[in-house]
Design an enzyme around this catalytic site. Structure first.
Site: not given
Ligand SMILES: Cc1cc2nc3c(=O)[nH]c(=O)nc-3n(C[C@H](O)[C@H](O)[C@H](O)COP(=O)(O)OP(=O)(O)OC[C@H]3O[C@@H](n4cnc5c(N)ncnc54)[C@H](O)[C@@H]3O)c2cc1C
Length: 464
Positions: A41, A269, A310, A318, A443
């Protein structure tokens, strides 16, 4: 071809989805996971991991400039942006590759393609070889989110970037505008500023890192400004005029519109949930501002359909996604997991200095009606921090004055993203000030400041 049947189907292989799939498989469920783009992801490919690789480069670069302080000499300090980016992409690739291995190890079927839900219990996947039909009584939506784009501020990959462009830049910015000072915006501001870009951060709220405790935001701001960043608070970018190699930003601040030129803009944003093109509305799934509405067990309004990570709303982290994944897999397997408590999930920002917090800020605790006891301890009073050359920072703890419950912990400074977990465990175990004061901290460690902050809340601090 007949539809393949599973105990559990996960859509999306980010930290929410792939962790749910592993836990389901561990519990004996027959599991399939569908992913349209990349295993791991956003987190592994374009989020948590590659940003931390970049920030490690900037941290080392920063320390190299301080070599003399430590009695060391370094000559010709410089950097190769392409090599920094290549390392970051390499780390992302390595970690994302590991996910495919984990799927295989746990005997999880991986279906690469975009999923839709044509009817309850059914998943249709458009793969490179055609459409595959899958069925299950239990489907977990873990489709994540993407960068929010505001009208007029849309990314073009050249002058205006999202986080994806910023992670794989076309050039090193000279004059950079970062719109938004949440974790993502501030991490990129910190990286590019340290690497030498003249960086301005515009924040619409009254302070940078607006979700953090006010004292922490103020401390971090002071440090960013000392490092040369320009911070504009209560300010809004109204318009971007794009020329061939510059952008003129119209920034409203204090009732006036100022015009400033930049060669690069990073728009940070917020994010929007990937909730469209799945067929959710037709199924009767409730969606609120691009996020799927769930109960505390991540159940949507449709029986057997769950949403985690998310796509299911804040906090967009994450570890929240993964923990929800484990909880839902256990629920599906007939176990009785505890719901995830959002207020006990720590948030970490890996800027320089780092920021980490869990629970309620002082203001929020008061707003909720608590009479509070607050302790603060500066890094300056900690031997390890001074020995490390990291004397800039503070730890703040907030307790309920009546019960001694630890309501919140807030930190800014070196290594705080590693230390916060101590307070997360404390909150999870419903620890009081008494337990924390009776804990012996080793410590010399920076963690001693956590102890001192608790002592300070009860007028017992030893080293200030
Ligand atoms: C620049 C940046 C830095 C970050 N740093 C941090 C950090 O330091 N610590 C932290 O906790 N969080 C961080 N985050 C947030 C974190 O990346 C997300 O909270 C996390 O990835 C969410 O996980 P998820 O499994 O919900 O979704 P995602 O990681 O977004 O994964 C969703 C997956 O679903 C797939 N998908 C979507 N629609 C479909 C579909 N219709 N069919 C099949 N597959 C599909 C996508 O391709 C994707 O691979 C950061 C985010 C960004 C953008």
């Amino acid at each position: 071809m007949a539809a393949k049947s599973y105990d559990m189907i996960v859509i999306g292989a980010g930290p929410g989805g792939y962790v749910a799939a592993i836990r389901g498989a561990q519990l004996g469920l027959k599991v399939a996971i569908v992913e349209r783009e990349h295993m791991g992801g956003i987190c592994l490919n374009w989020g948590c991991i590659p940003t931390k690789a970049l920030l490690r480069s900037s941290e080392i670069f920063h320390q190299m400039h301080r070599a003399k302080e430590f009695g060391l000499s370094v000559e010709n300090i410089g950097f190769d942006l392409k090599a920094i980016i290549d390392r970051s992409r390499g780390v992302a690739k390595q970690m994302a590759g590991g996910i495919s291995h984990l799927m295989k190890k746990n005997k999880i079927d991986v279906v690469m393609g975009a999923a839709t839900l044509p009817a309850k219990g059914k998943v249709s996947v458009k793969t490179a070889k055609g459409v595959e039909e899958l069925t299950s009584k239990n489907i977990i939506l873990a489709t994540g989110a993407r960068a929010r784009e505001l009208p007029g501020l849309e990314a073009d990959g050249d002058l205006v970037w999202t986080y994806k462009h910023a992670l794989n830049p076309v050039r090193m910015p000279k004059k950079l505008l970062v719109i938004g000072s949440g974790a993502i915006g501030i991490e990129f501001a910190s990286f590019y500023n340290t690497m030498g870009a003249d960086t301005t951060v515009v924040e619409v709220m009254d302070r940078v890192l607006p979700v953090e405790d006010k004292d922490i935001s103020a401390f971090a701001k002071k440090s960013f400004v000392k490092q040369g960043m320009k911070i504009m608070e209560k300010a809004m970018v109204k318009k971007l005029d794009r020329a061939k190699d510059k952008v003129t930003a119209h920034i409203e601040v204090g009732g006036k519109v100022e015009k400033h030129d930049f060669d690069t803009v990073i728009s940070a944003v917020g994010i929007v949930g990937n909730c469209e093109d799945l067929g959710l509305e037709k199924l009767g799934v409730e969606i609120d501002r691009t996020h799927v509405v769930t109960d505390q067990y991540c159940r949507t309004k449709v029986d057997g359909l769950f949403a985690i990570g998310d796509i299911a709303g804040a906090p967009w982290l994450a570890h929240k996604a993964s923990h929800e994944g484990v909880m839902v897999a256990e629920l599906i397997a007939g176990k009785h997991p505890h719901p995830v408590k959002p207020e006990s999930i720590a948030g970490c920002t890996y800027c320089h200095p780092q920021v980490a917090s869990v629970g309620y800020s002082e203001a929020k605790a008061k707003e909720l009606g608590h009479t509070v006891k607050v302790g603060k301890f500066p890094f300056m009073g900690n031997g390890k921090a001074v020995a490390m050359g990291e004397a800039e920072g503070m730890v703040k703890t907030v307790f309920d004055a009546k019960t001694g419950e630890l309501l919140g912990a807030h930190m800014v400074g070196a290594e705080v993203t590693e230390m916060i977990q101590g307070f997360v465990v404390a909150r999870g175990l419903e620890t009081t000030e008494e337990d924390l004061m009776n804990t012996v901290f080793p410590h010399p460690t920076m963690s001693e400041m956590m102890h001192e902050s608790v002592l300070a809340a009860y007028e017992r601090a030893l080293h200030i």
